[in-house]
Write a protein that holds these residues in place. Structure first.
Motif, PDB file in Angstrom:
ATOM      1  N   LEU A 157     -13.034  92.243 -43.143  1.00 24.69           N
ATOM      2  CA  LEU A 157     -14.321  92.010 -43.794  1.00 24.69           C
ATOM      3  C   LEU A 157     -14.146  92.139 -45.301  1.00 24.69           C
ATOM      4  CD1 LEU A 157     -16.622  95.140 -43.623  1.00 24.69           C
ATOM      5  CD2 LEU A 157     -14.234  95.207 -43.031  1.00 24.69           C
TER       6      LEU A 157
ATOM      7  N   CYS B 131     -17.383  91.183 -48.191  1.00 25.75           N
ATOM      8  CA  CYS B 131     -18.735  91.670 -48.515  1.00 25.75           C
ATOM      9  C   CYS B 131     -19.418  92.249 -47.287  1.00 25.75           C
ATOM     10  CB  CYS B 131     -19.579  90.548 -49.107  1.00 25.75           C
ATOM     11  SG  CYS B 131     -20.253  89.399 -47.876  1.00 25.75           S
TER      12      CYS B 131
ATOM     13  N   PHE C 128     -21.448  90.893 -45.071  1.00 30.51           N
ATOM     14  CA  PHE C 128     -22.780  90.441 -44.647  1.00 30.51           C
ATOM     15  C   PHE C 128     -22.733  89.640 -43.344  1.00 30.51           C
ATOM     16  CE2 PHE C 128     -26.830  88.141 -44.957  1.00 30.51           C
ATOM     17  CZ  PHE C 128     -27.670  89.170 -45.336  1.00 30.51           C
ATOM     18  N   CYS C 129     -21.677  88.862 -43.168  1.00 29.66           N
ATOM     19  CA  CYS C 129     -21.567  88.029 -41.965  1.00 29.66           C
ATOM     20  C   CYS C 129     -21.039  88.816 -40.775  1.00 29.66           C
ATOM     21  CB  CYS C 129     -20.617  86.865 -42.232  1.00 29.66           C
ATOM     22  SG  CYS C 129     -18.895  87.423 -42.408  1.00 29.66           S
TER      23      CYS C 129
ATOM     24  N   CYS D 191     -16.223  84.695 -47.425  1.00 29.82           N
ATOM     25  CA  CYS D 191     -15.289  85.560 -48.144  1.00 29.82           C
ATOM     26  C   CYS D 191     -13.861  85.522 -47.612  1.00 29.82           C
ATOM     27  CB  CYS D 191     -15.733  87.016 -48.062  1.00 29.82           C
ATOM     28  SG  CYS D 191     -17.342  87.384 -48.749  1.00 29.82           S
ATOM     29  N   THR D 192     -13.693  85.566 -46.307  1.00 34.16           N
ATOM     30  CA  THR D 192     -12.394  85.984 -45.757  1.00 34.16           C
ATOM     31  C   THR D 192     -11.430  84.869 -45.435  1.00 34.16           C
ATOM     32  OG1 THR D 192     -13.219  85.835 -43.498  1.00 34.16           O
ATOM     33  CG2 THR D 192     -13.493  87.948 -44.615  1.00 34.16           C
TER      34      THR D 192
ATOM     35  N   LEU E  98     -23.412  84.710 -48.528  1.00 30.69           N
ATOM     36  CA  LEU E  98     -24.215  84.775 -47.304  1.00 30.69           C
ATOM     37  C   LEU E  98     -25.500  85.583 -47.476  1.00 30.69           C
ATOM     38  CD1 LEU E  98     -23.669  83.644 -44.335  1.00 30.69           C
ATOM     39  CD2 LEU E  98     -21.942  83.258 -46.043  1.00 30.69           C
TER      40      LEU E  98
HETATM   41  S1  FES Z   1     -17.324  89.006 -45.376  1.00 31.97           S
HETATM   42 FE1  FES Z   1     -18.612  88.118 -46.881  1.00 31.97          FE
HETATM   43  S2  FES Z   1     -19.488  86.437 -45.874  1.00 31.97           S
HETATM   44 FE2  FES Z   1     -18.043  87.193 -44.449  1.00 31.97          FE
END
Ligand code: FES
Ligand code: FES
Length: 872
Positions: free
Chosen positions: A96, A98, A100-101, A135-136, A347
């Motif tokens: 992970l 951020c 959020f997803c 992000c990932t 997201l």
């Molecule tokens: S970890 Fe940020 S949108 Fe998936």
């Protein structure tokens, strides 16, 4: 309508509104916040997943009444042992950023592994197709789901790393909590008596506001305030560099884009606030918008922004004699490259929370990229001293540059200020896309020469970028594009002019790479064209021209240290040779990106280590965590400096201390923030070495303040040009399969010093995901000034199944001005990607593509993402 359903094993009754989604019921009526709202009601991001009668469902697209009589399970209701397995799997795999997803994906992972105890990577990628992660790059998410499956099978799995020394993959701060959805984002915050805010946005890109009538909105029961420009007690205009952006457009003024705010409402609940916003009557005189940057710069074009001429900025670099050098060159190529506007698509939509404090201050919870800039601008807007605002960062759900400018902070603060009540205001996905600045579309005309051996002789470039309605940092983006016009190559003669223009399109500002991506798409294309003309291999021409210590960067800065481009080329060479030997079609591109803003800007790193009475040490800094892992790497520097374990440190970002460092931008937070932490940590270590314990030192504050003042402005007439503190370097190799699809990407990156290998590789993987979308499928055209789509699927962001194999090679060429040799890695990951894809595609089908996205290519056609249906 009254419904009854089982939620996490308990019976719930809720009186739901017609049209209410199950997500709204869960979050707003049942207080369950692990399902996040990323795109309600689109059902296209997967953040809101719940298990309904055991089946994974996106709850934002499900009418609440359809849950009647059913069993709904969220992460809160998963048995404790499995919750721990989920938390550990995502933390150990660095699955992970951020976050959020992730709760939605984590619940999906439970469902996947319940059904199939040994899922393949392909099966996992397919099963998470409904989920978007910005992000990932999905690599480590799939790793985490594989780990979870193993743990559930009872097999031994690695525990999350707790070794906090530099160079170790320490698990991200709050990783487990974030994976389970327990770490609150701003929109998860709820306090007694809280009001909900909503905004009225302009439907027109350019129009005169004749009248704003709020009477119908005020009359709606439950509405507590409806505010307009007339209610702003302080300075209505703000901005990061120029105060050219009004928090509200007033009667008599022009709206300048479709994200301009006319009014803000506070009401007892979100639904009422949004309904009231629709009742604000605004009368417009619609005007013809200026939508083309070239047209905007014509003398008879209407002035878009009253504070500035339509030419926002002009950046010029001139070294040597380009005309003579081109005339004497053995080979010359030229062409026009064009890049597109894209959406950041973090997201987590923008959200702010503000509440009056007992001591008379206003607490402002922001997810912005610079909370001290937010505080300054909000204080000015409210007409109060900055000290009257206590700003606090709530680490955000992704930003990528799109949360540098103010979004809803000022209006939220004003609503709280006026009503005397806590207020939360969160944008919908559509409002978010309309409002925040985008990546610049830039048109670039290049002419580049080389000698008979392929050594570059001259670069001439003319660029023009569409900065939209407000300055944001658009002039700086075009300045950075100019500064990176020659890429990571030695060029003795340079003539660059780069213009930024105001238009009535949505503003363009910072986005990961900040102009360097666009410039690299062009210069790397020129390198391929020259290689062809000169009869050189594409690797060889780059090797011959790669910058070394003692060479000048585009801006004229003579590089003195930490130039890792050749190391990155060497790192991909075996893969390049092997792929060619195997008959693959490959593409290659290099990159350079400044670390630190530079260009004459004073830059700070500030940290405070506060020894608390409970034996912890609070680690305050002035930059923002947005998924890049800043707080974790700062803890690692604190561990190195003090010798204390990482669990001692509690990172905090708020205005307890005056730690304003400006925006978290320019790949600089690790560079400067890390140095500040090392400095503060050394002082604490000295006291510990003198025999004091943490208990003895409770209450002590250790300060680290580093300032950099030695960079020089672009074009400054100075004896020694130093436009930037440091640079990251990269080489990326794109390998296609027999059908022209991207099969594999090998990315070698010089990061100075690897502070946390898992987080560092994650930054590159996520960047490549973003870079491939930029290259092939992502775009946000704005016909008539309005984004052509608000649908996540149509924005072209790649899903898990579209991702090729990504191999990251981290190269260390220590940066003497960085903390323990480190430099920033947040942006450079996608600087060369689009060019490398273009290079591979040309090798595949002989077509040199010079416009992004390359959606006519076999690689793009193979992607499963949707396309914009509206005419573009
Ligand atoms: S970890 Fe940020 S949108 Fe998936
Ligand atoms: S919020 Fe439900 S799918 Fe995006």
């Amino acid at each position: 309508m009254l419904i009854e359903f089982t939620l996490n094993g308990a019976t719930h009754r809720a009186d739901v509104r017609p049209g209410e989604s199950l997500l709204e019921t869960l979050r707003e009526r049942c207080g369950v916040t692990s399902p996040k709202d990323g795109c309600r009601p689109q059902g296209q991001c997967g953040c809101c997943l719940a298990l309904v009668d055991g089946n994974p469902k996106v709850t934002c697209a499900m009418p609440a009444e359809s849950a009647a009589g059913k069993s709904v399970v969220t992460l809160e209701g998963v048995p404790d042992q499995e919750r721990q397995q989920i938390a550990d799997a995502f933390a150990a795999a660095a699955g992970l950023q951020c976050g959020f997803c992730i709760p939605g994906i984590a619940l999906r992972a439970k469902a996947i592994t319940d059904k199939d105890p040994v899922p393949s990577r392909e099966a996992i990628a397919k099963a998470i197709d409904v989920h978007l992660c910005r992000c990932t790059g999905y690599v480590k998410i799939i790793d985490a789901i594989e780990l979870l499956a193993k743990a559930k099978r009872g097999e031994p799995v690695p525990a999350p790393c707790t070794d906090g020394r530099v160079g170790r993959p320490l698990a991200r701060v709050n990783a487990g909590q974030s994976a389970l959805g327990d770490r609150p984002y701003v929109d998860d915050m709820v306090v007694p008596g809280m009001l909900h805010g909503a905004l009225v946005l302009s439907p027109h890109p350019r129009a005169r506001v004749k009248r704003i009538d709020t009477s119908r909105a005020r009359a709606l029961p439950g509405v507590q305030a409806v505010l307009t420009a007339a209610d702003v007690p302080g300075e209505r205009w703000y901005g990061l560099l120029y105060n050219d952006w009004p928090g509200f457009v007033s009667e008599g003024e022009e709206v300048r884009y479709v994200g301009d705010v006319l009014a803000a409402v506070a009401a007892d609940d979100r639904h009422t606030a949004r309904e009231a916003a629709t009742l604000v009557d605004v009368e417009y005189e619609v005007l013809t918008p200026v939508l083309d940057p070239v047209r905007a710069l014509e003398p008879d074009a209407p002035q878009v922004n009253p504070t500035h001429a339509n030419l926002l900025s002009r950046s010029v670099i001139q070294r040597g004699d380009v005309a003579a050098a081109l005339a004497a060159s053995a080979h010359v190529v030229s062409g026009t490259w064009a890049t597109q506007r894209i959406e950041h698509l973090f997201l987590e939509p923008e959200s702010a929370f503000a509440e009056p404090m007992a001591d008379g201050r206003l607490r402002l919870c922001s997810q912005g990229q610079g909370i001290f800039d937010d505080r300054r601008q909000v204080a000015s807007f409210l007409g109060i001293p900055e000290e009257r605002i206590f700003a606090e960062l709530v680490p955000n759900g992704g930003a990528f540059g799109g949360k540098e400018d103010m979004s809803v902070q000022a209006q939220t603060a004003l609503l709280a200020h006026v009503t005397g009540r806590p207020v939360k205001l969160t944008l919908s996905r559509e409002e978010s896309i309309r409002m925040h600045p985008k990546r610049h579309p830039i048109t670039m005309h290049y002419t580049v020469g080389c000698d008979a051996e392929g050594r570059l002789t001259a670069v001439k470039a003319r660029m023009i970028g569409d900065s939209g309605a407000y300055a944001s940092v658009g002039g700086k983006v075009l300045e950075r594009a100019a500064g990176h016009a020659c890429g990571p190559y030695r060029v003795p003669n340079v003539d660059v002019e780069s213009l930024a223009a105001y238009t009535n399109n949505p503003p363009c500002g910072a986005m990961r790479g900040f102009g360097a991506n666009q410039a690299h798409f062009a210069i790397e294309g020129c390198m391929d064209l020259l290689a062809k003309q000169a009869g050189l291999d594409r690797f060889e021409i780059r090797w011959r021209n790669a910058l070394e210590v003692g060479d000048p960067f585009t801006t004229g800065q003579v590089l003195e240290k930490s130039v890792g481009i050749r190391k990155t080329l060497q790192a991909v060479k075996p893969h390049y040779d092997a792929a060619i030997r195997a008959g693959k079609k490959v593409g290659l591109a290099c990159g350079i990106k400044n670390s630190g803003i530079g260009n004459g800007v004073e830059e700070w790193g500030k940290a405070r280590l506060v020894v608390e009475r409970d034996g912890t040490v609070s680690l305050y800094n002035g930059y923002t965590e947005m998924g890049q892992g800043l707080l974790t790497v700062l803890v690692q520097f604190a561990v190195e400096a003090t010798g204390l374990p990482p669990s001692t440190f509690v990172p905090k970002v708020d205005s307890t201390f005056d730690l304003g460092c400006g925006q978290t931008t320019g790949s600089r937070a690790t560079l400067f923030g890390g140095r500040a932490v090392l400095e503060a940590g050394a002082k604490l270590r000295a006291d510990l070495d003198a025999g004091r314990t943490l208990a003895d030192l409770a209450g002590r504050i250790y300060a680290g303040d580093v300032v950099t003042r030695d960079t020089t402005a672009l074009g400054a007439k100075v004896a020694k040009i130093k436009t930037h503190t440091a640079f990251g370097y990269a080489t990326q190799l794109v390998i296609l399969d027999g059908d022209g699809r991207v099969e594999r990407v090998v990315a070698a990156h010089d990061v100075g010093r690897v502070v946390n290998p898992a987080l560092c590789a994650g930054q590159v993987e996520g960047s490549i995901h973003m870079g491939l979308g930029y290259a092939l499928t992502e775009e946000l055209p704005c016909p008539g000034g309005m984004p052509a789509t608000f649908k996540l699927r149509e924005l072209g962001v790649l899903r898990a199944r579209d991702m090729p194999v990504v191999e990251v090679i981290l190269v260390e060429e220590p940066e003497p001005e960085g903390p323990m040799g480190a430099k920033g890695v947040g942006e450079i990951g996608l600087v060369p990607t689009a060019a490398a894809v273009a290079s591979a595609l040309e090798a595949f089908d002989g077509v040199r593509r010079m416009t992004l996205p390359m959606k006519d290519s076999p690689a793009a056609r193979a992607m499963s993402v949707g396309r914009i249906r509206a005419a573009t």
